[in-house]
Motif scaffolding. Sequence first.
Motif, short mmCIF file in Angstrom:
data_model
loop_
_atom_site.label_atom_id
_atom_site.label_comp_id
_atom_site.label_asym_id
_atom_site.label_seq_id
_atom_site.Cartn_x
_atom_site.Cartn_y
_atom_site.Cartn_z
N GLN A 26 0.82 -1.22 0.00
CA GLN A 26 0.00 0.00 0.00
C GLN A 26 0.85 1.26 0.00
O GLN A 26 0.33 2.37 -0.17
CB GLN A 26 -0.89 0.03 1.25
CG GLN A 26 -1.88 -1.09 1.37
CD GLN A 26 -3.07 -0.90 0.46
OE1 GLN A 26 -3.55 0.20 0.29
NE2 GLN A 26 -3.54 -1.98 -0.12
N ASN A 27 2.15 1.10 0.25
CA ASN A 27 3.06 2.25 0.28
C ASN A 27 2.72 3.21 1.44
O ASN A 27 2.66 4.42 1.28
CB ASN A 27 3.00 2.98 -1.07
CG ASN A 27 4.16 3.95 -1.25
OD1 ASN A 27 5.15 3.90 -0.52
ND2 ASN A 27 4.02 4.86 -2.20
N ILE A 28 2.47 2.62 2.62
CA ILE A 28 2.14 3.44 3.80
C ILE A 28 3.03 3.07 4.99
O ILE A 28 3.43 1.92 5.14
CB ILE A 28 0.65 3.29 4.21
CG1 ILE A 28 0.29 1.82 4.46
CG2 ILE A 28 -0.25 3.89 3.14
CD1 ILE A 28 -1.14 1.61 4.94
N GLU A 118 2.98 8.46 3.30
CA GLU A 118 1.75 7.75 2.92
C GLU A 118 1.55 7.99 1.44
O GLU A 118 1.39 9.13 1.01
CB GLU A 118 0.58 8.32 3.73
CG GLU A 118 -0.75 7.65 3.44
CD GLU A 118 -1.92 8.33 4.18
OE1 GLU A 118 -2.15 7.95 5.34
OE2 GLU A 118 -2.56 9.22 3.60
N ASN A 119 1.59 6.93 0.66
CA ASN A 119 1.40 7.04 -0.79
C ASN A 119 2.31 8.11 -1.41
O ASN A 119 1.88 8.87 -2.28
CB ASN A 119 -0.06 7.38 -1.13
CG ASN A 119 -1.01 6.25 -0.75
OD1 ASN A 119 -0.72 5.10 -1.03
ND2 ASN A 119 -2.11 6.59 -0.11
N ARG A 140 -7.55 7.70 5.00
CA ARG A 140 -6.52 7.44 4.00
C ARG A 140 -7.12 7.18 2.61
O ARG A 140 -6.65 7.73 1.60
CB ARG A 140 -5.69 6.24 4.45
CG ARG A 140 -4.42 6.01 3.64
CD ARG A 140 -3.79 4.66 3.94
NE ARG A 140 -3.60 4.44 5.35
CZ ARG A 140 -4.11 3.41 6.03
NH1 ARG A 140 -4.88 2.52 5.42
NH2 ARG A 140 -3.87 3.28 7.31
N LYS A 144 -6.75 9.52 -0.91
CA LYS A 144 -6.21 9.02 -2.18
C LYS A 144 -7.16 9.34 -3.34
O LYS A 144 -6.73 9.76 -4.41
CB LYS A 144 -5.96 7.51 -2.09
CG LYS A 144 -5.18 6.98 -3.27
CD LYS A 144 -4.66 5.58 -3.03
CE LYS A 144 -3.81 5.06 -4.19
NZ LYS A 144 -4.25 5.47 -5.53
N ASP A 148 -6.24 11.54 -6.53
CA ASP A 148 -6.33 10.94 -7.88
C ASP A 148 -7.24 11.72 -8.83
O ASP A 148 -7.18 11.52 -10.04
CB ASP A 148 -6.83 9.49 -7.79
CG ASP A 148 -5.78 8.56 -7.16
OD1 ASP A 148 -4.61 8.97 -7.03
OD2 ASP A 148 -6.15 7.42 -6.79
N TYR A 168 -2.77 16.03 -0.58
CA TYR A 168 -3.09 15.11 -1.69
C TYR A 168 -3.62 15.87 -2.90
O TYR A 168 -3.24 15.58 -4.05
CB TYR A 168 -4.13 14.08 -1.24
CG TYR A 168 -3.55 12.82 -0.63
CD1 TYR A 168 -3.47 11.65 -1.37
CD2 TYR A 168 -3.09 12.81 0.68
CE1 TYR A 168 -2.95 10.48 -0.81
CE2 TYR A 168 -2.58 11.65 1.25
CZ TYR A 168 -2.50 10.49 0.50
OH TYR A 168 -1.99 9.34 1.04
#
Length: 315
Positions: A26-28, A118-119, A140, A144, A148, A168
């Motif tokens: 998850q890249n966290i 986080e991401n 979270r 995202k 996005d 973000y």
Amino acid sequence: MSSNINDFINRLGKNLKHQLKWAKRQNIEAWRIYDKDIPQFPFAIDVYGEHIHLQEYDTGWLMHEDEYRAWLDEVCEAVQYVTGFSRQNIHLKQRMRQKGTAQYEKTGILSEDFIISENGHQFWVNLDKYLDTGLFLDHRNTRKVVGDTAAGKRFLNLFSYTGSFTVYAATGGAIYSETVDLSNTYLDWARENFLLNNIDLAQHHIVRADVFQYLADAMRQNKQFDIIVLDPPSFSNSKKMLDILDIQRDQAKLIDGAMNLLAKDGILYFSNNLRSFTLNDDIAARYQVTEISKKSIPDDFRNKKIHQCWEIQHR
């Protein structure tokens, strides 16, 4: 108590083993490893990089002071044993049942801020100084989604706390944003998060205001946004606010106020963490409303009632 500490250790170990790979994928660096899984151990336990945030929920149990201390020590030792982190990296907090400005309250404990990612985004957190850490892990997924879909959009973050949604949005290509909160402490924190992620402060404005007042002023100024995040506390009696905020009572005023600023094809994410909250029927009659709580609560949260979240659009 100690007879079931092994159950606690086993559950914690099992969770961690399962989640370490998951978190990497998850890249966290910050996630929940335990959430009152065993009723006799009423804790929420989060990993933050090389640290553990260990929160005890107030259950109203009465234990003798010495017995209670020994039990807490045993829990901390168990966490240390399972995670391999040092004792000073385990940050224990007791979460009392309280109303009002809880998230803004200082604990009186001083400790170092540190950075977690986080991401691919970086955030300053502090696990001791305030009741909350600077980053709400249960949002979270929605962060995202905002990141996005933000490219080329104007973004508004209401009750912004430390500005993580804006981080973000801005790094996702939002062309303009406003980040609104009443707390100088948290807006300063947001500013630090912006600098950490190389966000241009000329394009992404930090606004100190009472949200109700801001909504009225922004409407008069004909401001328009394509994505709005509205994540109010359940209840606030902050002395700086004009009125006491009660989200069940005040939802229409806040949602209508935000919808007045939302562009025709825009989207409002409305969320709160009041367990007993119900959305007024007339809001669903006025707007196109989709509940997205199932999608918005991350996999690492066993407690599926940690928040409720809706997408709201113009009909």
